[in-house]
Design a protein around this motif. Structure first.
Motif, PDB file in Angstrom:
ATOM      1  N   ARG A  98       0.792  -1.069   0.127  1.00 57.37           N
ATOM      2  CA  ARG A  98      -0.094  -0.004  -0.039  1.00 57.37           C
ATOM      3  C   ARG A  98       0.958   1.476   0.030  1.00 57.37           C
ATOM      4  O   ARG A  98       0.443   2.258  -0.379  1.00 57.37           O
ATOM      5  CB  ARG A  98      -0.840   0.261   1.209  1.00 57.37           C
ATOM      6  N   ASP A 136      -7.646   2.988  -3.965  1.00 59.50           N
ATOM      7  CA  ASP A 136      -6.882   3.839  -3.173  1.00 59.50           C
ATOM      8  C   ASP A 136      -5.715   4.435  -3.772  1.00 59.50           C
ATOM      9  O   ASP A 136      -5.374   5.684  -3.635  1.00 59.50           O
ATOM     10  CB  ASP A 136      -6.537   3.452  -1.814  1.00 59.50           C
ATOM     11  N   ASP A 171      -1.555   3.440   8.856  1.00 54.54           N
ATOM     12  CA  ASP A 171      -2.357   2.057   9.053  1.00 54.54           C
ATOM     13  C   ASP A 171      -3.932   2.773   9.666  1.00 54.54           C
ATOM     14  O   ASP A 171      -4.884   2.142   8.860  1.00 54.54           O
ATOM     15  CB  ASP A 171      -2.027   1.112   9.895  1.00 54.54           C
ATOM     16  N   ALA A 172      -4.059   3.701  10.593  1.00 57.23           N
ATOM     17  CA  ALA A 172      -5.073   4.171  11.190  1.00 57.23           C
ATOM     18  C   ALA A 172      -5.717   4.909   9.963  1.00 57.23           C
ATOM     19  O   ALA A 172      -7.184   4.797   9.702  1.00 57.23           O
ATOM     20  CB  ALA A 172      -4.892   5.054  12.198  1.00 57.23           C
ATOM     21  N   GLN A 227      -7.231   2.282   6.926  1.00 60.13           N
ATOM     22  CA  GLN A 227      -8.381   1.628   7.708  1.00 60.13           C
ATOM     23  C   GLN A 227      -9.607   2.766   7.880  1.00 60.13           C
ATOM     24  O   GLN A 227     -10.786   2.156   7.543  1.00 60.13           O
ATOM     25  CB  GLN A 227      -8.073   1.160   9.302  1.00 60.13           C
ATOM     26  N   ARG A 228      -9.525   3.772   8.272  1.00 59.12           N
ATOM     27  CA  ARG A 228     -10.506   4.730   8.407  1.00 59.12           C
ATOM     28  C   ARG A 228     -11.154   5.089   7.209  1.00 59.12           C
ATOM     29  O   ARG A 228     -12.427   5.051   6.937  1.00 59.12           O
ATOM     30  CB  ARG A 228     -10.147   6.269   9.209  1.00 59.12           C
ATOM     31  N   ARG A 251     -11.075   3.392   4.445  1.00 56.30           N
ATOM     32  CA  ARG A 251     -11.702   2.252   3.835  1.00 56.30           C
ATOM     33  C   ARG A 251     -13.029   1.991   4.194  1.00 56.30           C
ATOM     34  O   ARG A 251     -14.018   1.851   3.980  1.00 56.30           O
ATOM     35  CB  ARG A 251     -10.661   1.079   3.966  1.00 56.30           C
ATOM     36  N   ASN A 252     -12.910   2.192   5.823  1.00 59.88           N
ATOM     37  CA  ASN A 252     -14.418   2.143   6.268  1.00 59.88           C
ATOM     38  C   ASN A 252     -15.222   3.168   5.939  1.00 59.88           C
ATOM     39  O   ASN A 252     -16.547   3.082   5.769  1.00 59.88           O
ATOM     40  CB  ASN A 252     -14.238   2.374   7.768  1.00 59.88           C
ATOM     41  N   GLN A 259      -8.733  -7.111   1.004  1.00 56.58           N
ATOM     42  CA  GLN A 259      -8.129  -5.994   0.827  1.00 56.58           C
ATOM     43  C   GLN A 259      -7.896  -5.542  -0.597  1.00 56.58           C
ATOM     44  O   GLN A 259      -7.378  -6.602  -1.638  1.00 56.58           O
ATOM     45  CB  GLN A 259      -6.621  -6.079   1.770  1.00 56.58           C
ATOM     46  N   TYR A 315      -6.053  -2.481  -1.411  1.00 54.88           N
ATOM     47  CA  TYR A 315      -5.367  -1.222  -1.560  1.00 54.88           C
ATOM     48  C   TYR A 315      -4.150  -1.319  -2.389  1.00 54.88           C
ATOM     49  O   TYR A 315      -3.682  -0.256  -3.286  1.00 54.88           O
ATOM     50  CB  TYR A 315      -4.411  -1.099  -0.169  1.00 54.88           C
TER      51      TYR A 315
END
Length: 250
Positions: free
Chosen positions: A34, A145, A218-219, A222-223, A225-226, A237, A239
């Protein structure tokens, strides 16, 4: 003219990343599909951290110290009300017409009864807030992304979200202001307000994270994507849709 300068800046930023962001200095075991531009990203992350420690954080701390809490909250509410305009446009572009109508309702209520948005009457009435952006709109229509990308000053992003950021700037109500000093005044005030709201979070991150760069990356991914999947992200995944992990080998 502002839009021309914006896209020129965006092009130069992405070009710089592509030219300087090779992974040759990153050990293979630390590479992430990623994040193929990790060399550049870590350097920019450090620059942003130093800039924040030297300028943004002290200003935000001073702002928080001298601004009464009701005024501070009112300014935050005002900018959230402006963000609901952008959210309405993006929900409409995603054909989420019910959500777009809700965003418009929030803007109408808060701009009138809420005194130009300084009082968040809509939330008190139970009208939900969505805060969709153009990066989410691109994701809704199938754009992956792309590589993770740290923007100068602005921080964590991706190729898709960087392009989306340019779209959000174009539909931002402040962008149409002809007086540059007023426009940039709003931009600076909003940045300080946002940074002041993150003071506690950044303190917790400093205490908890062994590698702040990895933690933030990473945070963020992940956010995002959510958010793109409205809280129902698929298990697989995606990415690396635009990047082959094998290409990272020197």
């Amino acid at each position: 003219m502002q839009s021309v300068h914006l896209f020129r800046l965006l092009f130069l930023v992405l070009l710089t990343a592509s030219l300087t962001g090779g992974c040759s200095s990153i050990p293979k075991e630390q590479r992430d599909p990623r994040d193929p531009w990790q060399t550049y990203n870590r350097a920019m992350f450090q620059f942003n951290t130093d800039f924040d420690n030297a300028f943004l954080k002290p200003v935000a701390q001073g702002y928080q110290a001298i601004t009464p809490e009701p005024v501070n909250q009112g300014i935050t509410n005002f900018f959230n009300n402006v963000a609901d305009v952008t959210s309405a446009v993006n929900n409409a572009l995603q054909f989420k017409l019910s959500r777009a109508g809700t965003d418009v309702s929030r803007v109408v209520v808060n701009s009138t009864v809420g005194l130009a948005g300084f009082i968040d009457v809509a939330s008190n009435l139970g009208i939900p807030s969505y805060k969709e952006d153009f990066g989410q709109t691109l994701g809704y229509w199938g754009f992956g992304d792309g590589p993770y990308f740290v923007m100068p000053i602005l921080g964590p992003s991706s190729v898709r979200d960087t392009i989306g950021f340019a779209g959000d700037v174009l539909v931002d109500p402040f962008f149409s202001l002809e007086a540059d000093e007023i426009y940039w005044g709003f931009v600076v005030l909003r940045a300080i307000d946002v940074r002041a709201g993150l003071l506690d979070a950044s303190k917790l991150m400093d205490e908890a994270a062994l590698d702040r760069y990895v933690f933030v990356r990473d945070a963020y991914l992940q956010r995002r994507r959510n958010l793109v999947h409205d809280g129902n992200a698929p298990a697989d995944q995606d990415y690396d849709l635009f990047w082959d992990e094998d290409a990272l080998d020197p």
